[in-house]
Design an enzyme around this catalytic site. Sequence first.
Site, PDB file in Angstrom:
ATOM      1  N   CYS A   2       0.861  -1.195   0.000  1.00 55.93           N
ATOM      2  CA  CYS A   2       0.000   0.000   0.000  1.00 55.93           C
ATOM      3  C   CYS A   2       0.889   1.233   0.000  1.00 55.93           C
ATOM      4  O   CYS A   2       2.098   1.153   0.120  1.00 55.93           O
ATOM      5  CB  CYS A   2      -0.857   0.005   1.258  1.00 55.93           C
ATOM      6  SG  CYS A   2      -1.810  -1.496   1.455  1.00 55.93           S
ATOM      7  N   ARG A  27       1.239   1.739  -6.121  1.00 57.10           N
ATOM      8  CA  ARG A  27       1.459   0.746  -5.053  1.00 57.10           C
ATOM      9  C   ARG A  27       0.160   0.093  -4.613  1.00 57.10           C
ATOM     10  O   ARG A  27       0.157  -0.939  -3.952  1.00 57.10           O
ATOM     11  CB  ARG A  27       2.120   1.400  -3.839  1.00 57.10           C
ATOM     12  CG  ARG A  27       3.526   1.889  -4.050  1.00 57.10           C
ATOM     13  CD  ARG A  27       4.034   2.612  -2.825  1.00 57.10           C
ATOM     14  NE  ARG A  27       4.132   1.718  -1.701  1.00 57.10           N
ATOM     15  CZ  ARG A  27       5.197   0.944  -1.466  1.00 57.10           C
ATOM     16  NH1 ARG A  27       6.209   0.969  -2.298  1.00 57.10           N
ATOM     17  NH2 ARG A  27       5.240   0.140  -0.424  1.00 57.10           N
ATOM     18  N   TRP A  74      -3.776  -1.670  -1.247  1.00 54.39           N
ATOM     19  CA  TRP A  74      -3.741  -2.882  -2.071  1.00 54.39           C
ATOM     20  C   TRP A  74      -4.204  -3.977  -1.121  1.00 54.39           C
ATOM     21  O   TRP A  74      -3.462  -4.398  -0.232  1.00 54.39           O
ATOM     22  CB  TRP A  74      -2.336  -3.168  -2.576  1.00 54.39           C
ATOM     23  CG  TRP A  74      -2.213  -4.485  -3.273  1.00 54.39           C
ATOM     24  CD1 TRP A  74      -1.910  -5.689  -2.728  1.00 54.39           C
ATOM     25  CD2 TRP A  74      -2.419  -4.746  -4.666  1.00 54.39           C
ATOM     26  NE1 TRP A  74      -1.917  -6.678  -3.674  1.00 54.39           N
ATOM     27  CE2 TRP A  74      -2.213  -6.137  -4.873  1.00 54.39           C
ATOM     28  CE3 TRP A  74      -2.741  -3.950  -5.743  1.00 54.39           C
ATOM     29  CZ2 TRP A  74      -2.330  -6.727  -6.132  1.00 54.39           C
ATOM     30  CZ3 TRP A  74      -2.852  -4.555  -6.998  1.00 54.39           C
ATOM     31  CH2 TRP A  74      -2.656  -5.904  -7.172  1.00 54.39           C
ATOM     32  N   ASN A 100       0.845  -0.388   6.001  1.00 50.15           N
ATOM     33  CA  ASN A 100       1.251  -1.165   4.829  1.00 50.15           C
ATOM     34  C   ASN A 100       1.973  -2.391   5.356  1.00 50.15           C
ATOM     35  O   ASN A 100       2.916  -2.282   6.130  1.00 50.15           O
ATOM     36  CB  ASN A 100       2.183  -0.356   3.922  1.00 50.15           C
ATOM     37  CG  ASN A 100       2.722  -1.216   2.783  1.00 50.15           C
ATOM     38  OD1 ASN A 100       2.059  -2.151   2.343  1.00 50.15           O
ATOM     39  ND2 ASN A 100       3.941  -0.915   2.338  1.00 50.15           N
ATOM     40  N   GLY A 101       1.501  -3.579   4.967  1.00 51.61           N
ATOM     41  CA  GLY A 101       2.163  -4.804   5.421  1.00 51.61           C
ATOM     42  C   GLY A 101       1.121  -5.850   5.797  1.00 51.61           C
ATOM     43  O   GLY A 101      -0.061  -5.720   5.490  1.00 51.61           O
ATOM     44  N   GLU A 482       8.418 -21.602 -18.190  1.00 47.53           N
ATOM     45  CA  GLU A 482       8.270 -20.217 -17.731  1.00 47.53           C
ATOM     46  C   GLU A 482       9.503 -19.412 -18.121  1.00 47.53           C
ATOM     47  O   GLU A 482       9.395 -18.271 -18.552  1.00 47.53           O
ATOM     48  CB  GLU A 482       8.044 -20.186 -16.219  1.00 47.53           C
ATOM     49  CG  GLU A 482       7.961 -18.797 -15.627  1.00 47.53           C
ATOM     50  CD  GLU A 482       6.912 -17.896 -16.285  1.00 47.53           C
ATOM     51  OE1 GLU A 482       6.050 -18.393 -17.035  1.00 47.53           O
ATOM     52  OE2 GLU A 482       6.992 -16.684 -16.103  1.00 47.53           O
ATOM     53  N   LYS A 486       9.276 -16.018 -20.450  1.00 50.46           N
ATOM     54  CA  LYS A 486       9.841 -14.736 -19.999  1.00 50.46           C
ATOM     55  C   LYS A 486      10.742 -14.144 -21.083  1.00 50.46           C
ATOM     56  O   LYS A 486      10.671 -12.982 -21.410  1.00 50.46           O
ATOM     57  CB  LYS A 486      10.668 -14.913 -18.722  1.00 50.46           C
ATOM     58  CG  LYS A 486       9.938 -14.903 -17.433  1.00 50.46           C
ATOM     59  CD  LYS A 486       9.320 -13.615 -16.996  1.00 50.46           C
ATOM     60  CE  LYS A 486       7.881 -13.362 -17.300  1.00 50.46           C
ATOM     61  NZ  LYS A 486       6.856 -14.308 -17.197  1.00 50.46           N
ATOM     62  N   GLU A 489       8.650 -12.997 -24.235  1.00 44.58           N
ATOM     63  CA  GLU A 489       7.707 -11.874 -24.136  1.00 44.58           C
ATOM     64  C   GLU A 489       8.392 -10.540 -23.876  1.00 44.58           C
ATOM     65  O   GLU A 489       7.810  -9.502 -24.155  1.00 44.58           O
ATOM     66  CB  GLU A 489       6.633 -12.151 -23.092  1.00 44.58           C
ATOM     67  CG  GLU A 489       7.103 -12.302 -21.675  1.00 44.58           C
ATOM     68  CD  GLU A 489       5.921 -12.516 -20.732  1.00 44.58           C
ATOM     69  OE1 GLU A 489       4.803 -12.106 -21.054  1.00 44.58           O
ATOM     70  OE2 GLU A 489       6.126 -13.105 -19.670  1.00 44.58           O
ATOM     71  N   HIS A 505      13.876 -37.182 -29.637  1.00 38.75           N
ATOM     72  CA  HIS A 505      12.731 -37.565 -30.488  1.00 38.75           C
ATOM     73  C   HIS A 505      12.437 -36.516 -31.546  1.00 38.75           C
ATOM     74  O   HIS A 505      11.321 -36.425 -32.058  1.00 38.75           O
ATOM     75  CB  HIS A 505      11.505 -37.820 -29.596  1.00 38.75           C
ATOM     76  CG  HIS A 505      11.708 -38.939 -28.633  1.00 38.75           C
ATOM     77  ND1 HIS A 505      11.824 -40.258 -29.001  1.00 38.75           N
ATOM     78  CD2 HIS A 505      11.904 -38.927 -27.284  1.00 38.75           C
ATOM     79  CE1 HIS A 505      12.048 -41.014 -27.952  1.00 38.75           C
ATOM     80  NE2 HIS A 505      12.093 -40.232 -26.886  1.00 38.75           N
ATOM     81  N   LYS A 605      -1.202  -6.268 -19.483  1.00 34.18           N
ATOM     82  CA  LYS A 605      -0.980  -6.864 -18.165  1.00 34.18           C
ATOM     83  C   LYS A 605      -2.104  -7.832 -17.813  1.00 34.18           C
ATOM     84  O   LYS A 605      -1.873  -8.858 -17.218  1.00 34.18           O
ATOM     85  CB  LYS A 605      -0.892  -5.784 -17.089  1.00 34.18           C
ATOM     86  CG  LYS A 605      -0.551  -6.312 -15.700  1.00 34.18           C
ATOM     87  CD  LYS A 605       0.765  -7.072 -15.704  1.00 34.18           C
ATOM     88  CE  LYS A 605       1.038  -7.768 -14.387  1.00 34.18           C
ATOM     89  NZ  LYS A 605       2.200  -8.691 -14.463  1.00 34.18           N
TER      90      LYS A 605
HETATM   91  C1  AGP Z   1       2.923 -13.169 -17.775  1.00 31.32           C
HETATM   92  O1  AGP Z   1       4.309 -12.829 -17.921  1.00 31.32           O
HETATM   93  C2  AGP Z   1       2.207 -12.925 -19.063  1.00 31.32           C
HETATM   94  N1  AGP Z   1       2.191 -11.514 -19.282  1.00 31.32           N
HETATM   95  C3  AGP Z   1       0.861 -13.610 -19.213  1.00 31.32           C
HETATM   96  O2  AGP Z   1       1.167 -14.872 -19.713  1.00 31.32           O
HETATM   97  C4  AGP Z   1      -0.011 -13.808 -17.960  1.00 31.32           C
HETATM   98  O3  AGP Z   1       0.595 -14.726 -17.104  1.00 31.32           O
HETATM   99  C5  AGP Z   1      -1.361 -14.379 -18.401  1.00 31.32           C
HETATM  100  O4  AGP Z   1      -1.978 -13.418 -19.234  1.00 31.32           O
HETATM  101  C6  AGP Z   1      -2.280 -14.720 -17.219  1.00 31.32           C
HETATM  102  O5  AGP Z   1      -2.566 -13.544 -16.511  1.00 31.32           O
HETATM  103  P1  AGP Z   1      -3.255 -13.683 -15.049  1.00 31.32           P
HETATM  104  O6  AGP Z   1      -2.280 -14.418 -14.208  1.00 31.32           O
HETATM  105  O7  AGP Z   1      -3.496 -12.273 -14.619  1.00 31.32           O
HETATM  106  O8  AGP Z   1      -4.529 -14.462 -15.238  1.00 31.32           O
END
Ligand code: AGP
Length: 610
Positions: A2, A27, A74, A100-101, A482, A486, A489, A505, A605
């Site tokens: 927060c 925040r 938050w 905050n915490g 993952e 990363k 993207e 394979h 996001k």
């Molecule tokens: C995460 O790095 C990506 N931007 C994306 O794959 C994200 O994880 C996915 O859109 C799911 O989002 P959410 O966790 O908010 O549901």
Amino acid sequence: MCGIVGYIGNQKAVPILMSGLNQLEYRGYDSAGVALFDDGHLDVVKCKGRLRFLEEKLAAKEYNGNIGIGHTRWATHGEPNDVNSHPHLSNTGKIAVVHNGIIENYLQLKEFLMSQGFAFVSDTDTEIIAHLIEYHYAIIGDFVRAVMEACGELDGSYALGVLCDDDKETFVAVRKGSPLIVGLGDGENFIASDIPAILKYTRDIYILEDKEVAILRKDHVAIYDLYGMEVKKDVFHVDWDVEAAEKSGYEHFMMKEMCEEPRVIRDTVGSRIQKGRIDLKGISLTDDYLNGIEKIYIVACGTAYHAGMIGKYLIEKLARIPVETDIASEFRYRDPILSERNLVIIISQSGETIDTLYALREAKEKKAKVLSIVNVVGSSIARESDGVLYTMAGPEIAVASSKAYNAQLSALTLIALDFAAKRKQIPQEEVTRLTSELLKVPDMVEEILKDKENIQRFAAMHYNANSIFYIGRGMDYALSMEGSLKLKEISYIHSESYAGGELKHGTIALIEEGTLVVCCMTQDSLFPKMISNIKEVKARKASIMAITQEKNAAEAEKIADIVITIPNIDPVLAPIAAVTPMQLFAYYMAVLKGCDVDKPRNLAKSVTVE
Ligand code: AGP
């Protein structure tokens, strides 16, 4: 996470508080409020929603007070609404608190305070702080000492701003675990969670350390420890600009958020492990239900889906329940065969991803019970679930998820251990051993973050790559997915993740001289197999980046071009820490390529459209 601001001086407090809160809205922004002395009494104005709603409420009256505290929330405990927003008042209304915490022992303290006749109006952990200070104030009669006494009884993390109606010339701030600074002005002084909030008024600050108490008056600031011993502080002069300061001096939000991972893991697990036992408040699954589960489905998108894949390994290994993982956009259209004997675990940082939300609705329509792991309190997915386990990652601003993923893995580990214990699949002493190791993971991630430069140097040798491969076995395979996402993207470098045993394979045909292969090898039982896989690609002149535990470093160094180690840890817990080097690698590759790390092209996001 927060935002807190406080002011005492000769100017009107409200404009300064609101200016500071605007700077801190990144925040937390699901509710906001201020408390100030105005016309001789303590006023509190607060409401759900973005700051503009608070501004509208404040515009209804002329506030002339020149001492006040403010807060953007938050939510961690209690839905975002007017009552749960800060500041919180004590029973008599004498004490106002912004926080905050996370207070880890708030339930025990709440029971005690209720036994002393205190009445609660909110669902937050913060409200207990206001009542606890009042409890001590009634006994001691000294506002500052009452704050110190109360803080001595709080477990967890807190940054506090506190007002007392009996002393309108002072306000108090305390820091433990959550950041808090004191701004030093001329005839005026400030507090803030982060530098941007006060940078337009002063560049001279005290950075409070844990368990330090600041007593602020217009023309004087004194710092004490919780025992009342004065602490001498050096003045820190801020030479950042406002934009840099929002990231607390980090170049990107993503780096800031990776560096928050130790705190995030600590907050996500800390309040749910009491003396080696797991207490998943908010998840009401009985032992009978858990013993009757036929199968668990874990459903999510993107990074959250990759976390779910780790969850599959954890739950099957520890709780011995069959688990199927599904990409939400597939799950919702494949007419899944579900019944009330199925548990569907939904994972989502934002809690608003449309595919995941519709997958949740599909599961509920088919009578499955839905448990969600969500970062945003009160989000659509959280509200529509039967039970919610919140990750305590705070706002994640960078589009590419980092700290939220570590928090999701932490939450899945807690679930797997809790289910295993309730189904008596592992003895309590094993749960105790693993939970005590889990509590050490934040320090391990701290160690890994100290090795950033080593990863940066290796990235400098490979950022022109056209394609990079990630391989792993078992949980490391899920982890490599993952790591690959990363990289793709944020650096726009093509990458693929393969199960180590799958290379022969077909995909090994893609390996040629200089191809970089990132090898996740944290699982002891599969380490020798991964060494074989490395030799296979090394024979085709590939370059190797190995991520492994310290105990296996020497073996890996014989054949890898670079070995990034994580501290030795039970393999079950390794992914929570092992993902951080891959996040850092992707970050440096993107920075070296000049990409917009926090806002990568084509991405959002939260994907709230189909
Ligand atoms: C995460 O790095 C990506 N931007 C994306 O794959 C994200 O994880 C996915 O859109 C799911 O989002 P959410 O966790 O908010 O549901």
